[in-house]
Design an enzyme around this catalytic site. Structure first.
Site, PDB file in Angstrom:
ATOM      1  N   SER A  31       0.733  -1.286   0.135  1.00 56.08           N
ATOM      2  CA  SER A  31       0.099   0.129   0.010  1.00 56.08           C
ATOM      3  C   SER A  31       0.961   1.279  -0.101  1.00 56.08           C
ATOM      4  O   SER A  31       1.842   1.528   0.813  1.00 56.08           O
ATOM      5  CB  SER A  31      -0.963   0.144   1.194  1.00 56.08           C
ATOM      6  OG  SER A  31      -1.492   1.225   1.095  1.00 56.08           O
ATOM      7  N   LYS A  38     -13.980  -4.697   1.795  1.00 56.00           N
ATOM      8  CA  LYS A  38     -14.686  -3.260   1.367  1.00 56.00           C
ATOM      9  C   LYS A  38     -16.079  -3.580   1.581  1.00 56.00           C
ATOM     10  O   LYS A  38     -17.049  -2.643   2.007  1.00 56.00           O
ATOM     11  CB  LYS A  38     -14.404  -2.811   0.131  1.00 56.00           C
ATOM     12  CG  LYS A  38     -13.024  -2.090   0.034  1.00 56.00           C
ATOM     13  CD  LYS A  38     -12.980  -1.268  -1.552  1.00 56.00           C
ATOM     14  CE  LYS A  38     -11.596  -0.819  -1.706  1.00 56.00           C
ATOM     15  NZ  LYS A  38     -11.527  -0.314  -2.987  1.00 56.00           N
ATOM     16  N   THR A  62     -20.100  -9.787 -19.899  1.00 54.10           N
ATOM     17  CA  THR A  62     -21.395 -10.420 -19.593  1.00 54.10           C
ATOM     18  C   THR A  62     -22.518  -9.420 -19.771  1.00 54.10           C
ATOM     19  O   THR A  62     -22.395  -8.924 -18.853  1.00 54.10           O
ATOM     20  CB  THR A  62     -21.166 -11.568 -18.565  1.00 54.10           C
ATOM     21  OG1 THR A  62     -20.203 -12.142 -18.335  1.00 54.10           O
ATOM     22  CG2 THR A  62     -22.644 -12.135 -18.440  1.00 54.10           C
ATOM     23  N   VAL A  63     -23.335  -9.150 -20.778  1.00 51.64           N
ATOM     24  CA  VAL A  63     -24.241  -8.084 -20.796  1.00 51.64           C
ATOM     25  C   VAL A  63     -25.259  -8.028 -19.705  1.00 51.64           C
ATOM     26  O   VAL A  63     -25.634  -7.016 -19.207  1.00 51.64           O
ATOM     27  CB  VAL A  63     -24.865  -8.043 -22.232  1.00 51.64           C
ATOM     28  CG1 VAL A  63     -25.810  -6.744 -22.151  1.00 51.64           C
ATOM     29  CG2 VAL A  63     -23.918  -8.211 -23.399  1.00 51.64           C
ATOM     30  N   LYS A  90     -24.749  -8.608 -16.695  1.00 44.88           N
ATOM     31  CA  LYS A  90     -24.050  -7.988 -15.408  1.00 44.88           C
ATOM     32  C   LYS A  90     -24.214  -6.455 -15.566  1.00 44.88           C
ATOM     33  O   LYS A  90     -24.474  -5.771 -14.599  1.00 44.88           O
ATOM     34  CB  LYS A  90     -22.543  -8.486 -15.215  1.00 44.88           C
ATOM     35  CG  LYS A  90     -22.585  -9.257 -13.992  1.00 44.88           C
ATOM     36  CD  LYS A  90     -20.941  -9.330 -13.755  1.00 44.88           C
ATOM     37  CE  LYS A  90     -20.607  -9.002 -12.442  1.00 44.88           C
ATOM     38  NZ  LYS A  90     -19.068  -8.831 -11.994  1.00 44.88           N
TER      39      LYS A  90
END
Length: 277
Positions: free
Chosen positions: A15, A66, A153-154, A156
């Protein structure tokens, strides 16, 4: 007493956040320190409770926490709730409050290189994962009205569009269709990991027919110029890599914690140097 800040994740040794934030504290003569905490998934709850007990003033959240972090916070900002992820936590009045500065940071970074308001632009997002979601929702929240989403992948891409409650005109596209229609957009944003080191020869979209003045932004910063950015540059586009997003999201978190605005250009140059640029 020295104020404590930090970042939690696993892995965390790579990081650049500690270097960036500690330099900003020093530059602003603030008595504060930012530390990287290695936190494994199975002890996330204990770690969050421990940081709260220590009186940490705020912290960032990175992979893989997250989404999971949201279960351990006292409050979550509405935009972060919509995005479904938190990357910044503010400790205020005994409460841990979660925010998402990834998307807003990206919007600020993008606006910094656009000579006109983003609200007037037609935007194409490549990818429909977590980063794309944060950027899509934040652009919509900022008042952008036309955002199309192209994904391998449409379905999605359709799911991402359907999840947003803001008034946005959006179409879900295949990458093949987006390639053919690339000349219709003012801004193209690449949010996938395609083209990241070591697979630098890959690209989600062959750049071939951009209109004049198009901005192409890639959230990757290793390498500094991905294949899609190199192709866009050859077409005369304005290009932007992921360093700007990283710096602007960090600067926004810094501002939320401290009430002070850090020197963004100083942050950016420091990060570029640390990355060997």
């Amino acid at each position: 007493m020295k104020q404590l800040y930090g970042v939690i994740g696993n892995p965390i040794g790579h990081s650049l956040s500690p270097v960036m934030h500690n330099d900003a504290f020093e530059h602003l003569n603030m008595d504060a320190h930012y530390h990287a905490f290695l936190v494994k998934e199975e002890v996330l709850g204990e770690a969050v409770r421990g940081l709260k007990a220590l009186g940490i003033s705020g912290f960032n959240v990175t992979t893989p926490h997250k989404v999971a972090i949201m279960d351990y916070l006292d409050e979550i900002d509405p935009l972060a709730k919509q995005i479904g992820a938190v990357n910044t936590v503010v400790h205020k009045d005994g409460k841990l409050i979660g925010y998402n500065t990834d998307g807003i940071g990206f919007v600020r970074a993008l606006q910094s290189i656009s000579s006109e308001p983003l609200q007037e632009k037609r935007i194409l997002l490549l990818g429909a994962g977590g980063a794309s979601r944060a950027i899509y929702f934040s652009l919509a929240d900022a008042g952008v009205k036309e955002i199309d989403v192209a994904n391998r992948t449409v379905d999605k891409a359709k799911e991402l569009i359907a999840a947003c409650t803001a008034t946005v005109h959006s179409v879900a596209l295949s990458l093949e269709k987006a390639t053919k229609e690339q000349g219709n957009y003012d801004i193209i944003i690449q949010t996938t990991t395609i083209g990241m080191h070591p697979r630098v020869e890959h690209t989600p979209l062959q750049i071939s027919s951009l209109k004049k003045g198009t901005i192409v932004s890639d959230i990757i910063y290793n390498p500094f110029e991905t294949k899609i950015l190199c192709e866009a540059k050859e077409q005369g586009a304005i290009i932007q890599n992921g360093i700007d997003m990283f710096v602007y999201q960090g600067a926004l978190a810094f501002e939320m914690w401290t009430g002070c605005v850090p020197n963004i250009e100083r942050m950016k140059q420091l990060v570029i140097r640390k990355l060997g640029g």
